[in-house]
Each structure stands twice: as C-alpha cells, then as structure tokens.
Design an enzyme around this catalytic site. Sequence first.
Site, PDB file in Angstrom:
ATOM      1  N   HIS A  92       0.846  -1.190   0.000  1.00 43.85           N
ATOM      2  CA  HIS A  92       0.000   0.000   0.000  1.00 43.85           C
ATOM      3  C   HIS A  92       0.892   1.253   0.000  1.00 43.85           C
ATOM      4  O   HIS A  92       1.852   1.323   0.763  1.00 43.85           O
ATOM      5  CB  HIS A  92      -0.900  -0.017   1.240  1.00 43.85           C
ATOM      6  N   HIS A 113       2.694   4.266   1.004  1.00 49.91           N
ATOM      7  CA  HIS A 113       2.800   4.934   2.309  1.00 49.91           C
ATOM      8  C   HIS A 113       4.233   5.364   2.576  1.00 49.91           C
ATOM      9  O   HIS A 113       5.157   4.918   1.896  1.00 49.91           O
ATOM     10  CB  HIS A 113       2.325   4.002   3.427  1.00 49.91           C
ATOM     11  N   HIS A 159      15.856  19.771   0.642  1.00 48.42           N
ATOM     12  CA  HIS A 159      16.095  18.862  -0.483  1.00 48.42           C
ATOM     13  C   HIS A 159      15.612  17.458  -0.154  1.00 48.42           C
ATOM     14  O   HIS A 159      15.467  17.096   1.013  1.00 48.42           O
ATOM     15  CB  HIS A 159      17.578  18.831  -0.873  1.00 48.42           C
ATOM     16  N   HIS A 183      16.449  13.312  -1.016  1.00 46.94           N
ATOM     17  CA  HIS A 183      17.362  12.325  -1.589  1.00 46.94           C
ATOM     18  C   HIS A 183      16.565  11.111  -2.024  1.00 46.94           C
ATOM     19  O   HIS A 183      15.760  10.596  -1.235  1.00 46.94           O
ATOM     20  CB  HIS A 183      18.368  11.832  -0.540  1.00 46.94           C
ATOM     21  N   MET A 239      26.032  -2.804  -2.090  1.00 47.07           N
ATOM     22  CA  MET A 239      26.943  -1.930  -1.337  1.00 47.07           C
ATOM     23  C   MET A 239      27.502  -2.780  -0.205  1.00 47.07           C
ATOM     24  O   MET A 239      26.955  -2.802   0.901  1.00 47.07           O
ATOM     25  CB  MET A 239      26.193  -0.726  -0.767  1.00 47.07           C
ATOM     26  N   TYR A 292      33.890  -3.708   0.004  1.00 48.88           N
ATOM     27  CA  TYR A 292      34.706  -2.504  -0.130  1.00 48.88           C
ATOM     28  C   TYR A 292      33.933  -1.276   0.307  1.00 48.88           C
ATOM     29  O   TYR A 292      34.466  -0.395   0.994  1.00 48.88           O
ATOM     30  CB  TYR A 292      35.205  -2.342  -1.570  1.00 48.88           C
TER      31      TYR A 292
END
Lengths: 349, 349
Positions: free
Chosen positions: A164, A166, A299, A301, A316, A319
């Site tokens: 849903h 949200h 802003h 992200h 990720m 390293y």
Amino acid sequence: PQHYPFNKHQHLRYNPLRDSWVLVSAHRMKRPWAGQVERPPEEHIPRYDPNNPLCPGNKRANGKGNPDYDSTFVFENDFPALQPDAPDPGSDQDPLFQSKAARGVCKVMCFHPWSDVTLPLMKKEEVVNVIDKWAELVEELGTIYPWVQIFENKGAMMGCSNPHPHCQVWASNFLPNEPALSDRCQRAYYEKHGEPMLLQYAKREAEKKERVVVESSDWLAVVPYWATWPYQTLLLPRRHVLRISDLTTEEREGLAAIMKRLLTKYDNLFEVSFPYSMGWHGAPTGPYLKEDNSHWQLHAHYYPPLLRSATVKKFMVGYEMLAQEQRDLTPEQAAEKLRNLPEEHYKTR
Amino acid sequence: PQHYPFNKHQHLRYNPLRDSWVLVSAHRMKRPWAGQVERPPEEHIPRYDPNNPLCPGNKRANGKGNPDYDSTFVFENDFPALQPDAPDPGSDQDPLFQSKAARGVCKVMCFHPWSDVTLPLMKKEEVVNVIDKWAELVEELGTIYPWVQIFENKGAMMGCSNPHPHCQVWASNFLPNEPALSDRCQRAYYEKHGEPMLLQYAKREAEKKERVVVESSDWLAVVPYWATWPYQTLLLPRRHVLRISDLTTEEREGLAAIMKRLLTKYDNLFEVSFPYSMGWHGAPTGPYLKEDNSHWQLHAHYYPPLLRSATVKKFMVGYEMLAQEQRDLTPEQAAEKLRNLPEEHYKTR
Ligand SMILES: O=P(O)(O)O[C@H]1O[C@H](CO)[C@@H](O)[C@H](O)[C@H]1O
Ligand SMILES: O=P(O)(O)O[C@H]1O[C@H](CO)[C@@H](O)[C@H](O)[C@H]1O
C-alpha cells in the site's frame, strides 16, 4: 577536467554534503553479472485487500480500526523505534561506553486509499495532498522535536513489507548522524562562500545541464555529481527554502508535478515499479527554530538500489562498507539515461 | 547505566571509531515480519566445478588459466575497480565539483582449492596459510599504496557471485573514507588518553564480559557496544599490533583458531553458511610507514546481514540511510546468543 573521459577511467569525486569521497569506476559495468538476482516487484496488487492493515476500514495489529479515509491517512506506528517516554540511561564516565536518551514518535502515512497506485500514478492534486500533509507533520512535530525525518521505503527490496502506498515520519529529540553531518557541511560552506551550498549547486547544475533529469521553473532533479547509488537523485527547489512547511502553494503544485515526472522516469527505466528509499532533509526544528539556519536548503534524496535491470541491484558490500562507496557508471551516464526516458508512464501508455 | 534496562527502552550509543551514534530499539524485535524473505544459501556446492573460474586448472573470463593450486591462490581481478594507470582528472576550481585521481590494484585470493569448504570448515593450518598470505599482500602492496583493503563478501546476499571460498584485496593511492575516519578518531583518542583506543577497549570488554563472543590468550571477539548490524563483531588482538603483517607466528595460529570458533558460531546461529562482509583495518601504509601510527590497533569488522533467521535480514534502508542506523536487539543480547552456541560446526556434528 572538462575533456577528461570520466566514463573511461576510475576517479574520485567529492560529496560536499557529507565531506566524503566516492570511487567512480564506470568500466565496471562491462563485467558480466553471475550473482544474486532479485524477485521482480509484485505487479498485481488488489485495490482493496481485506487483510491489509493499511487499507481504509481495516483493523491493524493493535486492534484499532482505520477510518474509511479517502485521501491521506496518518497514524502512530504500531511498533515504533522511538517512543516519547523512554527513560534516560545516563552515561558512563567511560568514553568508550557512551549512551544517551532517545525519545520521539514514529508515524505512518498512507498516501491514498487504494493499494494499487503509487505516487507517479496518482493525480497531481492527490500528490499535493501528500505534500501538504508532510508540511503539516513537520510543522506539528517540529514544535517540540529537533528532527522530523520523512522517509519512504518503496518495494520489498527496500524492506517495505506492505505494498500500500505509504511513508513514515520519525521525529526525535536528537539530530541524527546524517542531518548532523549535512548541517555541519552546509554551515561551513555558507561561512566560507556566503551563499547556501545547495542553492549555488542547483544554479550550477541548471547551467551545466549534463546531470539534470527533470526541471521546472521552481524545481530541479539531478543525479548529483557525487551520487553513490546508480540512479540516485537530488530534488531541489530553485528558491532558498529552509523547510518543506515553507513551500508556497505554487511550489507545492510544482513539487507534485516534478515528483510525478521523476518517478515516472524511474518506473520507465526498467518498466517496473522502481524500488527506492527517499527522504526529506530541511533545516532542523524544535530548539533550532530560534537559530539562524540560512545555510540550509530543503532537499530530497532518492536512493534506488537497482543497477542493471529490474532484478539486478548494486550491492553496497565489502569494499563499500569497509573502505568507500564505489559506483559502476558515471552520474552523467545515469542522468542521460533517465533524461531520455518518456514522461508518460509505461502502465498508462 | 549499570542497572538501566537497555533491552526495554530505546537509547543511543556512541561509536568512538566513527564518531557517530546508533539508535538501539530492542523492543522492535517484537513486531511481526511480513516483508521480503531471502533465498537460503545454496547448501550443495560441488568440490570441483569445471565451469567455475576460481577452481584450480580452470580458465577465467580473460582466457588465462589457473594453476593447479593446492593452498591459497592470488590473481588480478579481471574487472578491477582500481587500475594502476588511470590519468589524473585534475580538479575544477569549483568547490562543488571536485575530482581526484584514483589508482590502485584489485586482487582476488582463493582460500582453498575446494569449492565446498569455508573458513570455519578448513583445517587450522589452512587458515594460517590464508593469514600468512594476507600479511604478505599487505606488506607487498603496502610498500607503495597508503591503503590495502582486505575484504570478504560471503554469500549471494552480500553480492558474492561465486561460492568458491575467496576474498578480495583492493589497494589504493588514497586513504578511503572509512579508514580515514577511523584514523582521525583513533588519533584523537590517543592524544587525549595516551593509550590506543582499541587496546583500552579490548581490556575493558575482557573485564566486563557481557559482549564477548569468543576469547583466547591473544585474541578477543566482541559484539561492540556500538554495533549497527544485528550480529556484527569486532575481532581484536590483545597486544598492541599495528598491521596484520606484524603478527607473530603464534598470534597467527591464535587468529586462525579464534576465526574458526567465531565463524562456527555464526554458522550455528541459524544452521546455515552465515553471510557477511568482513575486512581488516590496520595502520595505513605507503607514505604512512614513515610516520608514527601508535594510535592504531589492528582489527577486523564482521558485518553480517541476517536478523531473524537464515532468510530474514535486517534492512538498512529509509531511516538508516537518511537519518541514522537503528538496531532491533541489543549488542548484549546478540553476544549472549552467539556465546551460548556450540563450538562444533553443525555440519560436522
Ligand atoms: O565481488 P564483485 O563481483 O567484484 O563485486 C562485489 O563486491 C564489490 C566490492 O565490495 C562491490 O562493489 C560490488 O557491488 C559487489 O557486487
Ligand atoms: O517499515 P518497517 O517495517 O518499520 O521497517 C523498515 O524500515 C525501517 C526504517 O528504515 C528499518 O529500520 C527496518 O529495518 C525496515 O525493515
């Protein structure tokens, strides 16, 4: 660096918002991928599911019932990571065993009564309702709490357990690591250059154009020069705005429009409901409301995990966790791909 | 904070190695999990697979053949993120668009000729061979490069695309973000307290015992007070050691033994080959070899993603990416669970 072939040679780029570097190794896209493949996002979600605790009229885990809401709907998270009344642990004298009180509230906000829509598929006015609610919550929780984090985890790949549409809002009695770092960096830049970092950055990117994904008279979305996630974007107002609650009616309408355009491009990239975590950063609130926050610029992200296709994400790991983030295509390549995608959603074409 | 019920109330803990905080909300483990479930790791891996580019005698992507190795085997990564000869991009005058040269080498190291073993299932002498090779590579690459990052991505969940037991070694002409931060923090602590941070920390943890997972006369593995990943551990020598290459023969044997114990417990936790990313941090090398690095203490970080079971991981998403890391059980709870597990591997029982 004008004529440097950034997409041929690995190099480092500086992230002035986090005072850190990212390793850009664009040639890494050439390696074949034999690793884990994700399940593609579920495509057939019922508009209403009697067992979904986020749908209008349904019961939640704690037995409370949802109203028959027809726009946005906000409620307290039934399993909050932050509660208003946690006692203070006090602190050891030992510098190696430091603890501090953490207090706050965690809210959940449904964007729409239907489970089978997402922001890019909602009407512009419906997205404006979401933005108004965000502004309201920042205003309300910001009277007490120094930080109000609005964030959306979208897609099972991003730990989202409910299809849903949200987001969540976690307000805390402390400035968390990421905004604290961003605050320091923006302040230092402002003191040195006399203008807010991200206001200057938006101007430069609007001139350069090579990392712009979508723009309008009052908003700009770019793949930042220092992006770590493959298709990460930064969404910025062009005017100096401290907090989401400071946006004018026109700016909120402009924001709804640019969000729909950006998210439509995201969905069109791999023709899939694009997973991501996103969140808003604006000047801190609570006790900070009395201070000068001119160094801040509002802003958002967007951190989407996908790299190669709807089912192959960027890991990720090793390293990146132990040494430094590393990306496999240049931000300019990512921006160009997104920019060239149609603005009509693949589902309504 | 001695009698504070840390497992009942959320609180913040300070990470002195990264100068940041983690939100500990142990009560979050009570919430039911309806989100993404991972595929369990593959359990039946052939000892030798003619198509696996890491097996002895096989051909790799670039056409080169592996020798018929019978211990460890090191080769250059066929798709390196760092190459020795990348030209310098130079740098813009603009503080918002900074780039820098990145040069280095990426190596892959197979731990064993067989694909169906992992470190905890290897013989102690075989693990000593791995440690000796690590030390050799740090010594060799460290003559030129300031940072040599040894890391292992284990399991498909951690982006590892090959089940053959192996790790990677990436050496760079720059100090990456994470070690640069750790260097600053350890230096500041040393200047203030006159003793290496992690040497003092190991002593205190060995006394307190509540976060110890395994220990021996010369090594200690703890779930650090500031752990972010559910079962994260920190592996430390008890003596002041700057780099892995400084370990004595006995310390290498002790390290092999404690690694086998720790990794056996990890595998026993959910009776599955436990996925993780791990890596070594020691004093920087190259030009830093001439400087005083007394503030450094060698250590390994283990970052395993699993939270609830072999198939339910912790999602470090929204709030964690945008605001601050948050964990769902206390480090003491995690350490106790691991400590109480048998030291005999579930596969050999
Ligand atoms: O082992 P590989 O395939 O080179 O790659 C893996 O480890 C690298 C280093 O941590 C990451 O950058 C990649 O995203 C990951 O898939
Ligand atoms: O949305 P949920 O189920 O509360 O939880 C999700 O988002 C939280 C905040 O980013 C994370 O801490 C959890 O690991 C994730 O599963």
